[in-house]
Scaffold this active site. Structure first.
Site, PDB file in Angstrom:
ATOM      1  N   HIS A   1     -13.711   3.160   7.565  1.00  0.00           N
ATOM      2  CA  HIS A   1     -12.893   2.023   7.151  1.00  0.00           C
ATOM      3  C   HIS A   1     -13.282   1.562   5.737  1.00  0.00           C
ATOM      4  O   HIS A   1     -13.673   0.417   5.516  1.00  0.00           O
ATOM      5  CB  HIS A   1     -13.015   0.857   8.141  1.00  0.00           C
ATOM      6  CG  HIS A   1     -11.809  -0.025   8.155  1.00  0.00           C
ATOM      7  ND1 HIS A   1     -11.366  -0.673   9.279  1.00  0.00           N
ATOM      8  CD2 HIS A   1     -10.928  -0.369   7.175  1.00  0.00           C
ATOM      9  CE1 HIS A   1     -10.281  -1.375   9.017  1.00  0.00           C
ATOM     10  NE2 HIS A   1      -9.997  -1.209   7.732  1.00  0.00           N
TER      11      HIS A   1
ATOM     12  N   ILE B   1       0.843  -1.202   0.000  1.00  0.00           N
ATOM     13  CA  ILE B   1       0.000   0.000   0.000  1.00  0.00           C
ATOM     14  C   ILE B   1       0.868   1.239   0.000  1.00  0.00           C
ATOM     15  O   ILE B   1       0.582   2.207  -0.720  1.00  0.00           O
ATOM     16  CB  ILE B   1      -0.943  -0.018   1.210  1.00  0.00           C
ATOM     17  CG1 ILE B   1      -1.907  -1.204   1.128  1.00  0.00           C
ATOM     18  CG2 ILE B   1      -1.737   1.280   1.288  1.00  0.00           C
ATOM     19  CD1 ILE B   1      -2.741  -1.418   2.375  1.00  0.00           C
TER      20      ILE B   1
ATOM     21  N   GLU C   1     -13.072   0.499  16.702  1.00  0.00           N
ATOM     22  CA  GLU C   1     -14.126   0.475  15.676  1.00  0.00           C
ATOM     23  C   GLU C   1     -15.282  -0.423  16.107  1.00  0.00           C
ATOM     24  O   GLU C   1     -15.065  -1.493  16.688  1.00  0.00           O
ATOM     25  CB  GLU C   1     -13.534  -0.035  14.354  1.00  0.00           C
ATOM     26  CG  GLU C   1     -12.490   0.876  13.775  1.00  0.00           C
ATOM     27  CD  GLU C   1     -11.904   0.338  12.478  1.00  0.00           C
ATOM     28  OE1 GLU C   1     -12.450  -0.630  11.908  1.00  0.00           O
ATOM     29  OE2 GLU C   1     -10.880   0.896  12.028  1.00  0.00           O
TER      30      GLU C   1
ATOM     31  N   ARG D   1      -4.183   0.713  10.753  1.00  0.00           N
ATOM     32  CA  ARG D   1      -4.945   0.198  11.882  1.00  0.00           C
ATOM     33  C   ARG D   1      -5.024   1.280  12.950  1.00  0.00           C
ATOM     34  O   ARG D   1      -4.027   1.952  13.236  1.00  0.00           O
ATOM     35  CB  ARG D   1      -4.294  -1.073  12.471  1.00  0.00           C
ATOM     36  CG  ARG D   1      -4.434  -2.313  11.596  1.00  0.00           C
ATOM     37  CD  ARG D   1      -5.874  -2.788  11.523  1.00  0.00           C
ATOM     38  NE  ARG D   1      -6.023  -4.031  10.783  1.00  0.00           N
ATOM     39  CZ  ARG D   1      -6.247  -4.109   9.485  1.00  0.00           C
ATOM     40  NH1 ARG D   1      -6.303  -2.990   8.764  1.00  0.00           N
ATOM     41  NH2 ARG D   1      -6.392  -5.281   8.891  1.00  0.00           N
TER      42      ARG D   1
END
Length: 335
Positions: free
Chosen positions: A297, A169, A279, A250
């Protein structure tokens, strides 16, 4: 005798492959989404799923895994000796007790790389949004004020971007940010090969130097004991005044209380978040702050990404049952 795969969640996009597994390989697929740990354990203890060779933890299951608890020792034990693999969707596999599974001779796999582009797109969107104050502008427009009293944005081509974690990523983000003319820096626990850094147009810096140098810090490290709370009060103090923080990795990597304090003091000018510590709960200090850009998210939430994630998760089950090893393992239980 047919093999059984338990899919915890819903199969939305890979139905063609499911049909192939059922018809060509005579697999039995059980699809269920438990809503609580008590319910899940009760069904396991009652033998409702039978003897399973593989289990898939879907996005849907992992979203409710706080209610169901981790896929840990007590759960794994109830599957008995037939379980060969726990196939987790997404890059993260913190919902699974990997050490326990390894000691029991069970493979654990994930689906790395599948959501790289989609997540990098979200990170780039948050960079653009936090530097051009797009939420503030949209709210002004919706309130009928057009452009009255809006903050001037920043030219991102003049800014330095720091990428914390130059994995798949991070590299995809570097490609996008370079196209906008940003000066790129990164930190990894181990620097990437020089040819990789050159291809990404990016320069390595030690962690503290990265914090001091960049205007925008984008976080792309996995969640582990080493990265939990990695960015807190001490790290914010080392950053430039008015820096911007982006997190699509995260939530627990960042100390949220310290982040809110840095926003309130002006140390951070803005924050763009797609992930949170607890979350789906969001820190109230983030919700009330109009400097913050918040997403629920969404990183890998595209149809193409979800289909490929489901495919790879099921392929990991198939490869393990047929060949004894998944395509993308995260452990090695073979002693």
């Amino acid at each position: 005798m047919s093999k059984r795969i338990l899919f915890l969640g819903e199969i939305e996009f890979a139905q063609d492959y499911v049909d192939e597994l059922r018809n060509s390989y005579e697999y039995e697929l059980l699809i269920i989404l438990p809503r609580s740990r008590q319910d899940f354990l009760r069904k396991l203890e009652a033998g409702e799923f039978g003897e399973c060779d593989a289990v898939v933890l879907s996005w849907a299951f992992k979203l409710v895994h706080l209610a169901c608890g981790r896929f840990d020792g007590p759960v794994i034990e109830l599957f008995g000796p037939t379980l060969k693999i726990i196939s987790s969707t997404g890059s993260g596999y913190d919902a699974v007790d990997v050490e326990y599974a390894t000691n029991k001779g069970i493979w654990v796999s994930n689906t790395p790389g599948v959501g790289n582009d989609a997540t990098a797109d979200i990170a780039m969107f948050l960079i653009l949004s936090t530097t051009r104050y797009t939420y503030e502008a949209e709210q002004s427009l919706r309130n009928g004020s057009w452009k009255d009293s809006l903050s001037l944005g920043q030219d991102i081509g003049r800014l330095k971007l720091g990428i914390l974690g130059l994995g798949g990523i991070g590299r995809a983000l570097a490609q996008r940010a370079h196209a906008f003319g940003m000066k790129l820096y990164y930190h990894n626990r181990n620097p990437v090969p020089e040819e990789v850094a050159k291809a990404c147009n990016i320069t390595y810096l030690p962690f503290d130097d990265l914090l001091k140098t960049v205007d925008i810090l984008s976080v792309h490290v996995p969640l582990s004991n080493l990265t939990t709370g990695m960015i807190g009060t001490n790290e914010f103090a080392k950053m430039k005044d008015g820096a911007i923080l982006i997190n699509t990795a995260r939530g627990p990597v960042i100390d949220e209380d310290a982040m809110v304090e840095a926003l309130d003091s002006g140390k951070l000018s803005s924050v763009g978040l797609d992930v949170y510590k607890n979350e789906p709960e969001v820190h109230p200090g983030l919700l009330r702050n109009m400097k913050v850009r918040l997403l629920p998210h969404l990183g890998a939430c595209t149809e193409g990404t979800f289909k490929n994630i489901e495919l790879l998760a099921l392929e990991n089950c198939h490869y393990t049952i047929i060949n004894g090893k998944p395509k993308t393992p995260v452990n090695n239980p073979v002693h």
